[in-house]
Write a protein that holds these residues in place. Structure first.
Motif, mmCIF file in Angstrom:
data_model
loop_
_atom_site.group_PDB
_atom_site.id
_atom_site.type_symbol
_atom_site.label_atom_id
_atom_site.label_comp_id
_atom_site.label_asym_id
_atom_site.label_seq_id
_atom_site.Cartn_x
_atom_site.Cartn_y
_atom_site.Cartn_z
ATOM 1 N N GLY A 165 0.670 -1.001 -0.028
ATOM 2 C CA GLY A 165 -0.055 0.168 -0.090
ATOM 3 C C GLY A 165 1.032 1.471 -0.206
ATOM 4 N N LYS A 166 2.008 0.893 -0.106
ATOM 5 C CA LYS A 166 2.962 2.194 -0.384
ATOM 6 C C LYS A 166 4.193 2.518 -1.410
ATOM 7 C CE LYS A 166 3.293 2.584 4.491
ATOM 8 N NZ LYS A 166 5.025 2.055 5.945
ATOM 9 N N TRP A 167 4.547 3.584 -1.462
ATOM 10 C CA TRP A 167 5.067 4.167 -2.810
ATOM 11 C C TRP A 167 6.690 4.009 -2.544
ATOM 12 C CZ3 TRP A 167 2.475 3.944 -7.632
ATOM 13 C CH2 TRP A 167 1.023 3.852 -7.523
ATOM 14 N N GLY A 168 7.371 3.407 -3.381
ATOM 15 C CA GLY A 168 8.506 3.146 -3.456
ATOM 16 C C GLY A 168 9.834 2.250 -4.994
ATOM 17 N N PHE A 169 10.722 3.396 -4.504
ATOM 18 C CA PHE A 169 11.859 3.810 -6.042
ATOM 19 C C PHE A 169 12.199 2.093 -5.549
ATOM 20 C CE2 PHE A 169 10.911 7.983 -7.425
ATOM 21 C CZ PHE A 169 10.385 7.486 -8.843
ATOM 22 N N ARG A 170 12.173 1.309 -6.816
ATOM 23 C CA ARG A 170 12.959 -0.366 -6.584
ATOM 24 C C ARG A 170 13.673 -0.396 -7.906
ATOM 25 N NH1 ARG A 170 9.708 -4.384 -2.908
ATOM 26 N NH2 ARG A 170 10.094 -3.208 -0.704
#
Lengths: 236, 277, 236
Positions: free
Chosen positions: A79-84
């Motif tokens: 439910g969260k946003w992140g760069f990977r």
């Protein structure tokens, strides 16, 4: 906007805006925030850091599309946003790998049962696997931080129920349990609801922190024993 | 289910000759009898839903028999399953008697097939789960995240008590500064005695008290307290026999000396007389 | 290349390649490597990780140009390359927080004098306190928002007069300045010694915003000083 900022990017993709459009400043703000963070951020946190009036969800979706072809992707986990880094580049980055603890076959199976069947008791895990679960197996899973004690089943012996954590979703890059691979087939086969008592025929796994109707909260001390829950009585 | 429905005593392993060394084998790494059954079922190469439980039971029993011939000790779980399968087989082969209690042989076979399918299904999803790219193994978060700097804004706190006591203390200090009560300088009895003892130790002959005290009388304000305390201290020393004193008349100078040994005192009796204390 | 990767980016800048050109895969590799790295990497290290034949320097320069208008820039620091938040967005990576701070002894003493003797000039404060007041002390009090500049005394030097604010009343839980205890109350509570010279009085202060007869209004510029006190406070 600075002259540097004016030298902007445009996307050559079909679903993208025409390249003549100026890249909105909120994309810069979002990518700065998400790049700087070590871990995924939820939309509420992002909204609080951005100027009022920014459509956070829409901006996130646009940023996600922009980065989709890149070596770094914007993903939604737990439910969260992140760069990977992009999944197909793991070969390039293996040097950076933290050698993961090799899970035993028993642990892997148990993890899957917890993930797809949660909340689940130890007795239910054993029933599915047809073998008693070595004490160490659940301990190992609790140690990974992927599995947690949820509560106690309202049943004779009040056995502890197990579920997965946000770290589990994050580790396997899942936005929610709905994204578990093969969940729909498993659900469709009727193999998930076989043993649920009538009245609790919820065929979907849930890691909702809210306890289910058939769960009681953990008791004081349960979490202290988190790494070594007492063996519970077989309830069936 | 196995634990529910198994009507047999699970302790079948007990029939091993007790003098033979136990050779525990994990049946080639199977994770329990259900796992072994699943492996055997796969050999049938048919959909698990259509599998012949009867054939599977035969295969399992043959496997267990072979292991026993090799004198391999099987874990009790495997033998429990063998016994249960032998029972199931006999039920499946015999015509069902109408009034039999408990689940029918068909139900039992269906339940076993269900369990095998379920175990296989979980195995499959476990595999698919582990095939996903994993964090810090295949995909990575930012290696050097940039910290959020915290800008601290002070929020001052003080209580009304702080405020009022600060006010009262300042006003009091300032107002009293104008009406200064001089600190009373007092020479205490013990101070006087300590000084006298020190001085008498140096003096061999009669001395005037005021000469002894001269160094303490520099401040005129201290004179009364020095005289009073010294006089009281001398009286005390005389009473103890440590010193002698005399005075010719009222307000005349007071002489004193260290108390000599008894003989000396007698020879000096012509001197100033001792005043009774 | 995957279909996703083919949905590539093109640069719309003047010195950039024409947008029809496919974004080379090595840009993806570089951005993934630099993103995942725990510290800036030098070109030699990058070259060792990339497929043979990649022009590392040229790829870095292109990546740098691509990211230049973004919220995250590729920068070279001490001969090594790494991603950094764009310099103009550093404000985004700050978080305001409130830290409680106890008022210094000197400040609370001065505040008390201002409260009871307002409108009061600095010289008058010093006279009552019997000690010179450091400039920083009044600055801190202005910063608290509890003390304000009222006006200027009609007297030689036209000194500024100080008074308390509504925030002062609110912080100390006073309905009005009349609620400040008077002489008898201070004595009764033991805060003031009974042994006070006759003629000792405690003033009845007023924070009436209307200027007194001996006060002139502030001059333009007076308030700027009040609103922008130096951040550093000096205790005396």
């Amino acid at each position: 906007m600075t002259s540097v900022a004016k030298r902007r990017l445009a996307i050559a993709g079909d679903e993208m805006e025409p390249m003549s459009e100026t890249r909105p400043e909120e994309l810069r703000l979002l990518e700065a925030l998400l790049f700087a963070a070590g871990e995924p951020l939820d939309e509420k946190t992002l909204a609080a850091r951005l100027p009022a009036g920014v459509d956070v969800r829409a901006t996130l979706e646009r940023l996600k599309a922009e980065y989709a072809p890149r070596g770094v992707n914007l993903v939604r986990v737990a439910g969260k946003w992140g760069f990977r880094t992009a999944g197909d580049l793991s070969w390039l980055l293996t040097k950076d790998s933290v050698v993961p603890r090799k899970l035993s076959r028993a642990a892997i199976e148990t993890l899957a049962i917890v993930a797809y069947h949660q909340p689940v008791t130890r007795a239910e895990i054993e029933e599915i696997r047809g073998i008693s679960t070595a004490k160490g197996t659940l301990d190992v899973l609790l140690e990974t931080g992927w599995v947690r004690l949820r509560g106690r089943r309202k049943a004779p012996g009040r056995p502890v129920t197990y579920g997965t954590t946000e770290a589990f979703l994050s580790h396997f890059g899942l936005d929610s349990l709905d994204d578990l691979p093969g969940l729909d087939e498993l659900k469709g086969s009727g193999l998930l609801d076989g043993r649920l008592p009538s009245g609790f025929t919820v065929p979907m796994p849930s890691d909702d922190p809210a306890l289910r109707e058939d769960e009681d909260p953990l008791e004081p001390g349960d979490l202290d024993l988190g790494l070594a829950p007492p063996p519970e009585r077989i309830e069936d | 289910m196995m634990t529910d429905d198994n009507p047999f005593n699970p302790d079948l392993a007990a029939d091993r000759a007790s003098d033979e060394p136990a050779l525990m084998v994990d049946v080639e790494g199977f994770e329990g009898p259900l796992d072994l059954l699943l492996a055997l079922a796969r050999q049938q190469k048919v959909d698990l839903a259509k599998i012949s439980i009867l054939a599977l039971a035969d295969q399992y029993l043959a496997f267990v028999e072979a292991a026993r011939k090799l004198r391999l000790e099987l874990a009790a779980d495997y033998l429990v399953m063998a016994a249960w399968l032998a029972y199931l087989k006999s039920r499946l082969l015999l015509p069902e008697s109408g009034g039999a209690e408990g689940p029918s042989a068909e139900d039992m076979a269906t339940a076993l097939a269900y369990r095998l399918r379920r175990l296989e299904a979980f195995r499959n999803v476990a595999e698919r789960l582990l095939e996903r790219p994993q964090l810090s193994r295949d995909i990575f978060e930012r290696g050097a995240p940039e910290p959020i700097a915290e800008i601290k804004h002070p929020q001052y706190t003080a209580t009304l008590y702080d405020l009022l006591s600060a006010y009262a203390a300042q006003r009091e200090k300032q107002s009293l500064a104008h009406v200064r009560f001089a600190k009373r300088n007092v020479w205490s009895l013990s101070e006087a005695r300590a000084a006298l003892e020190r001085l008498l130790g140096q003096a061999q002959d009669w001395s005037r008290l005021d000469q002894f005290l001269i160094s303490y009388l520099v401040d005129p304000a201290l004179r009364p307290t020095v005289v009073a305390s010294s006089f009281a201290a001398i009286l005390e020393m005389v009473r103890e026999g440590a010193a002698e004193m005399h005075q010719h008349e009222a307000f005349a100078p007071i002489y004193l000396r260290r108390r000599m040994a008894a003989a000396e005192t007698t020879s000096d009796s012509a001197g100033p007389s001792r005043r009774p204390v």
